[in-house]
Enzyme design. Structure first.
Site, short mmCIF file in Angstrom:
data_model
loop_
_atom_site.label_atom_id
_atom_site.label_comp_id
_atom_site.label_asym_id
_atom_site.label_seq_id
_atom_site.Cartn_x
_atom_site.Cartn_y
_atom_site.Cartn_z
N CYS A 132 36.50 37.40 42.06
CA CYS A 132 36.58 37.49 43.52
C CYS A 132 36.15 38.87 44.00
O CYS A 132 36.45 39.88 43.36
CB CYS A 132 38.01 37.22 44.01
SG CYS A 132 38.43 35.49 44.16
N ARG A 189 37.33 47.03 41.50
CA ARG A 189 38.38 46.83 40.52
C ARG A 189 37.85 47.33 39.18
O ARG A 189 37.59 46.56 38.26
CB ARG A 189 38.80 45.37 40.44
CG ARG A 189 39.54 44.90 41.67
CD ARG A 189 40.16 43.55 41.48
NE ARG A 189 39.19 42.49 41.56
CZ ARG A 189 39.47 41.20 41.37
NH1 ARG A 189 40.68 40.84 41.07
NH2 ARG A 189 38.54 40.29 41.48
#
Length: 419
Positions: free
Chosen positions: A117, A122
């Protein structure tokens, strides 16, 4: 042809649903099976896209993985590869968890950066720094990681922040290291505890999970086992918020309130009744104090969107502060299409309760945002059609089925050219 979720609001939820195995627990456990020689039987394993992607990765590596009724059987004895293709890695963000396990088993690993996603940066730099601390040589080249470790050595690894993925990756790598590894400032999530419990069931010596220091005594010969995956606390939070949104009295079989204490506390503050094994929940809620996402045991970022959806018709205003991901408010514009009153400024969103929500065609932006749209639709007038539900399928075995079990009018339908 793609599918939509059709949800007709206005029906109280009544009934019982069994909570699926945890998505965020089963994926690292599947990577951990690479350390165990022999057959592993995972009970309560949810049938999710991420699980399917993990199965494909395991088979690509030469392992056997297949379903036996409701259990997933995995045997990694015949592992013959130590590389994962770019196509397989891009299927899910958590594919990076295979790095530590392959390195521990094979002494080398070659794979690309993972997908997943789009919730903002990240990076896996904490994973890589920790693996280097254990003695791995890692070369990054053209989007690929080339990792070598003739011998991993246990030591203290201090994480800059309590990353769940880095903690789990280092736990797996440390199982193949010489001596004792201590992960300091470790993530404390229940899923980390579940990984520890699985590893110990296979013969590992891991302790401290659930605290900020996890200790792993490496060099143990791991074997197969039968293990039941913990219940998915975010799925449970979703159904609690669904009942809060629509009103009703539901029973979530298998849910563990200890994993949901910040969510249930917020719902109680909003006027819900939640007991240890059932929820009697009213449709009209009060606004709650500021909701600030934080690493466990703080409020889970994965539950932020569904709680926001449950509070769209509450009395007063609720402030949300997202401290984990940068792009975790992508669902807000879709909720506003349904009549919600939400203002966003940076990491802060202010939800002011409205009298009514109406149906609208809305689009999933990510996994938890998609679930939030369904929660909101339960309280909206008319039929809401939710598109791009492939995101929802990443985390919920069958959201429409479970909502119907609770009395909702929710079905999957084929998407026509006109929507």
């Amino acid at each position: 042809m793609s599918q939509l979720l059709s949800v007709r609001g206005g029906r109280r939820l009544e009934g019982e649903v069994t909570i699926q195995g945890a998505k965020n627990s089963v994926l690292p456990i599947l990577a951990a099976t690479l350390l165990a020689r022999g057959q592993v039987a995972l009970l309560g394993c949810p049938r999710l896209r991420g699980v399917d992607a993990s199965i494909r990765i395991l088979r690509h590596l030469g392992c056997d993985a297949h379903w036996e009724a409701d259990a997933l059987a995995v045997d990694t004895t015949a592992l013959r590869r130590c590389e994962i293709s770019d196509v397989l890695m891009r299927e899910m963000r958590s594919s990076a968890i295979f790095l530590g396990a392959i390195l521990a088993r094979c002494g080398q690993a070659d794979l690309s950066y993972p997908g997943g996603c789009e919730l903002g940066p990240r990076p896996i730099d904490l994973h890589l720094a920790g693996l280097r601390d254990l003695g791995a040589e890692i070369r990054e080249e053209g989007g690929f990681l080339h990792c070598r470790a003739d011998r991993l050595r246990g030591r203290e690894v201090v994480l800059r922040m309590p990353s769940v993925g880095a903690t789990e990756n280092l736990m797996l790598a440390a199982c193949g290291a010489e001596g004792v590894t201590v992960i300091s400032n470790a993530a404390r999530e229940p899923e980390v505890v579940d990984l520890q419990n699985f590893l110990n069931a296979c013969g590992a010596r891991v302790s401290g999970a659930g605290s900020s220091a996890v200790s792993i005594e490496g060099g143990q010969d791991l074997h197969g086992c039968t293990y039941r995956v913990m219940p998915d606390r975010i799925a449970a939070a979703t159904y609690l918020c669904a009942a809060a949104s629509a009103g009703g009295d539901i029973y979530l079989r298998g849910a563990e309130e200890g994993h949901l204490s910040t969510v249930t506390a917020a719902l109680r503050e909003a006027g819900c009744t939640v007991t240890a094994d059932s929820g009697g929940i009213r449709a009209r809620l009060r606004a709650v104090g500021p909701v600030q996402t934080a690493p466990y045991p703080g409020f889970p970022t994965d539950a932020q969107a569904v709680l926001m959806a449950a509070l769209l018709r509450s009395r007063g205003a609720t402030v949300f502060e997202e401290n984990i991901f940068e792009n975790r408010y992508r669902h807000v514009d879709e909720l506003i299409r349904m009549g919600a009153s939400i203002r966003v400024s940076g990491r802060v969103a202010v939800v002011t309760g409205v009298e009514r929500l109406h149906s609208a065609p809305v689009r999933c932006t990510d996994l938890r945002g998609g679930a939030a749209l369904c929660v909101a639709a339960l309280a909206a007038e008319g039929e809401t059609r939710v598109s791009q539900i492939c995101h929802i399928d990443r985390g919920y075995e069958d959201l429409a089925r479970d909502l119907r079990a609770l009395g909702a009018d929710a079905v999957r339908v084929e998407e026509t050219e006109n929507g």
